[in-house]
Motif scaffolding. Sequence first.
Motif, mmCIF file in Angstrom:
data_model
loop_
_atom_site.group_PDB
_atom_site.id
_atom_site.type_symbol
_atom_site.label_atom_id
_atom_site.label_comp_id
_atom_site.label_asym_id
_atom_site.label_seq_id
_atom_site.Cartn_x
_atom_site.Cartn_y
_atom_site.Cartn_z
ATOM 1 N N THR A 90 -40.825 9.723 7.177
ATOM 2 C CA THR A 90 -41.509 8.692 6.393
ATOM 3 C C THR A 90 -42.922 9.124 6.007
ATOM 4 O OG1 THR A 90 -42.200 7.556 8.407
ATOM 5 C CG2 THR A 90 -40.173 6.789 7.355
ATOM 6 N N TYR A 147 -34.704 8.103 -2.786
ATOM 7 C CA TYR A 147 -35.483 7.060 -2.113
ATOM 8 C C TYR A 147 -36.858 7.619 -1.798
ATOM 9 C CZ TYR A 147 -34.703 9.420 2.365
ATOM 10 O OH TYR A 147 -34.691 10.328 3.389
ATOM 11 N N PRO A 193 -39.299 7.915 1.173
ATOM 12 C CA PRO A 193 -39.383 7.727 2.624
ATOM 13 C C PRO A 193 -40.600 6.906 3.069
ATOM 14 C CG PRO A 193 -38.798 9.985 2.127
ATOM 15 C CD PRO A 193 -39.154 9.335 0.823
ATOM 16 N N TRP A 220 -40.416 3.230 3.749
ATOM 17 C CA TRP A 220 -39.609 2.803 4.887
ATOM 18 C C TRP A 220 -40.322 3.048 6.216
ATOM 19 C CZ3 TRP A 220 -34.980 0.426 3.892
ATOM 20 C CH2 TRP A 220 -34.537 0.488 2.571
ATOM 21 N N LEU A 263 -32.964 11.946 8.218
ATOM 22 C CA LEU A 263 -33.573 11.637 6.928
ATOM 23 C C LEU A 263 -34.961 12.257 6.833
ATOM 24 C CD1 LEU A 263 -32.587 7.876 6.628
ATOM 25 C CD2 LEU A 263 -31.339 9.883 5.807
ATOM 26 N N TRP A 287 -36.662 5.650 13.155
ATOM 27 C CA TRP A 287 -36.274 6.254 11.891
ATOM 28 C C TRP A 287 -35.278 7.374 12.175
ATOM 29 C CZ3 TRP A 287 -36.234 4.937 7.083
ATOM 30 C CH2 TRP A 287 -36.065 5.878 6.080
#
Length: 97
Positions: free
Chosen positions: A74, A56, A58, A61, A71, A67
């Motif tokens: 972003t 994906y 980041p 997003w 992960l 957030w």
Amino acid sequence: MSEQDGQGRQERADAVDREMAARLLPDAVVQALGRWWEANAAAYADGTPGAHTVRYTPGRWAHITPWPEALAPTSAGGDAAVSRAEVASAVADALRR
């Protein structure tokens, strides 16, 4: 598939993401997810659904807040990978909070 087709598909996916970000899940749904997690987390020996990963971006997003800390940030450039286990952990953390 042409590059233009892929761009159109990405624009539609981005539009869905924006719409979903604008709508919070109803409390009943959050509670149902919590019940599902309680019933299903124990089905896995390590408490996670596995190591399968997907890529994906980041930065796409960035509008999602808060957030998950688990992960890639972003603000990170390029793509990142997230495993099912990492997603499950982020969901469990959110449900605890």
